[in-house]
Design an enzyme around this catalytic site. Structure first.
Site, PDB file in Angstrom:
ATOM      1  N   LYS A  12       0.821  -1.214   0.000  1.00 50.23           N
ATOM      2  CA  LYS A  12       0.000   0.000   0.000  1.00 50.23           C
ATOM      3  C   LYS A  12       0.861   1.272   0.000  1.00 50.23           C
ATOM      4  O   LYS A  12       2.067   1.213   0.265  1.00 50.23           O
ATOM      5  CB  LYS A  12      -0.925  -0.021   1.223  1.00 50.23           C
ATOM      6  CG  LYS A  12      -2.012  -1.107   1.151  1.00 50.23           C
ATOM      7  CD  LYS A  12      -2.962  -0.994   2.332  1.00 50.23           C
ATOM      8  CE  LYS A  12      -4.087  -2.019   2.250  1.00 50.23           C
ATOM      9  NZ  LYS A  12      -5.067  -1.867   3.346  1.00 50.23           N
ATOM     10  N   TYR A  52     -12.365  -1.889  -4.072  1.00 49.67           N
ATOM     11  CA  TYR A  52     -12.946  -2.065  -2.735  1.00 49.67           C
ATOM     12  C   TYR A  52     -14.472  -1.970  -2.755  1.00 49.67           C
ATOM     13  O   TYR A  52     -15.083  -1.569  -1.759  1.00 49.67           O
ATOM     14  CB  TYR A  52     -12.365  -1.024  -1.779  1.00 49.67           C
ATOM     15  CG  TYR A  52     -10.985  -1.360  -1.251  1.00 49.67           C
ATOM     16  CD1 TYR A  52     -10.776  -2.493  -0.468  1.00 49.67           C
ATOM     17  CD2 TYR A  52      -9.896  -0.529  -1.513  1.00 49.67           C
ATOM     18  CE1 TYR A  52      -9.519  -2.797   0.038  1.00 49.67           C
ATOM     19  CE2 TYR A  52      -8.630  -0.826  -1.001  1.00 49.67           C
ATOM     20  CZ  TYR A  52      -8.456  -1.961  -0.228  1.00 49.67           C
ATOM     21  OH  TYR A  52      -7.211  -2.260   0.287  1.00 49.67           O
ATOM     22  N   ASN A 115      -2.374   0.286   6.982  1.00 48.18           N
ATOM     23  CA  ASN A 115      -1.885  -0.999   7.473  1.00 48.18           C
ATOM     24  C   ASN A 115      -0.961  -1.730   6.504  1.00 48.18           C
ATOM     25  O   ASN A 115      -0.877  -2.953   6.519  1.00 48.18           O
ATOM     26  CB  ASN A 115      -3.062  -1.874   7.931  1.00 48.18           C
ATOM     27  CG  ASN A 115      -4.013  -2.213   6.812  1.00 48.18           C
ATOM     28  OD1 ASN A 115      -3.847  -1.739   5.690  1.00 48.18           O
ATOM     29  ND2 ASN A 115      -5.006  -3.037   7.098  1.00 48.18           N
ATOM     30  N   HIS A 118      -2.254  -5.291   1.624  1.00 42.74           N
ATOM     31  CA  HIS A 118      -3.597  -5.866   1.430  1.00 42.74           C
ATOM     32  C   HIS A 118      -3.451  -7.307   0.966  1.00 42.74           C
ATOM     33  O   HIS A 118      -2.501  -7.649   0.267  1.00 42.74           O
ATOM     34  CB  HIS A 118      -4.376  -5.083   0.367  1.00 42.74           C
ATOM     35  CG  HIS A 118      -5.631  -5.788  -0.052  1.00 42.74           C
ATOM     36  ND1 HIS A 118      -6.791  -5.710   0.663  1.00 42.74           N
ATOM     37  CD2 HIS A 118      -5.885  -6.625  -1.098  1.00 42.74           C
ATOM     38  CE1 HIS A 118      -7.722  -6.458   0.087  1.00 42.74           C
ATOM     39  NE2 HIS A 118      -7.195  -7.017  -0.989  1.00 42.74           N
ATOM     40  N   GLU A 129     -10.126  -9.987  -7.361  1.00 40.96           N
ATOM     41  CA  GLU A 129      -9.003  -9.053  -7.217  1.00 40.96           C
ATOM     42  C   GLU A 129      -7.859  -9.365  -8.179  1.00 40.96           C
ATOM     43  O   GLU A 129      -7.230  -8.449  -8.716  1.00 40.96           O
ATOM     44  CB  GLU A 129      -8.511  -9.075  -5.765  1.00 40.96           C
ATOM     45  CG  GLU A 129      -9.561  -8.497  -4.807  1.00 40.96           C
ATOM     46  CD  GLU A 129      -9.142  -8.525  -3.357  1.00 40.96           C
ATOM     47  OE1 GLU A 129      -9.950  -8.093  -2.511  1.00 40.96           O
ATOM     48  OE2 GLU A 129      -8.010  -8.970  -3.049  1.00 40.96           O
TER      49      GLU A 129
END
Ligand code: CMP
Length: 140
Positions: A12, A52, A115, A118, A129
């Site tokens: 990310k 998402y 975070n 992913h 995905e």
């Protein structure tokens, strides 16, 4: 069951900007994943929203899209036995505060909404995905 499986991984914007992409890749390789496809990209707002889509109604959706578009990401198609579970174990808990020692989110995540990485959470989301970022012919 030990089943050869594929999952989608993203480094990310926070961990990429922090200079941790190399170390995260080394952890992925050390854990026995085969990197079938890998690409650096910068998501548009529409791409982040589409990726998402399952979270569209969540209160954190707008912030998530904002974060995922703030800088470059690295998207990867990974293969291993039980890849979905194994990659989620290596990432650690969604909230870095709850992530186990030695996991990527414990090392590099700073908050539940920043975070570091992913990963797909189930076979159906992995299929969606992987197809979002790679066509079958891209994957070695
Ligand atoms: P990820 O695994 O990429 O999938 C959805 C993301 O939403 C998740 O990681 C979190 O980083 C982010 N997120 C932001 N806020 C929350 C929250 N309150 N609960 C769960 N996920 C959140």
């Amino acid at each position: 069951m030990n089943q050869l499986e594929r999952t989608l991984a993203i480094i990310k914007p926070d961990s990429f900007a922090g200079g941790h992409a190399g170390e995260i890749l080394a952890m992925i390789e050390a854990a026995g994943f085969r990197i079938l496809g890998m690409r650096m990209t910068r998501l548009s707002k529409a791409q982040a929203q589409g990726f998402y889509d399952v979270h569209r109604e969540k209160p954190f959706f707008a912030g998530l899209v904002e974060f995922m578009t703030e800088g470059p990401v690295v998207v990867m198609a990974l293969e291993r036995e039980n890849a979905i579970r194994a990659w989620r174990d290596l990432m650690g808990a969604t909230n870095p505060a709850n992530a186990a020692d030695g996991t990527i989110r414990k090392k590099f995540g700073t908050a539940i909404d920043r975070n570091a990485v992913h990963g797909s959470d189930a076979p159906d989301t992995a299929a969606y995905e992987l197809g979002f970022f790679f066509s079958g012919s891209d994957l070695a």
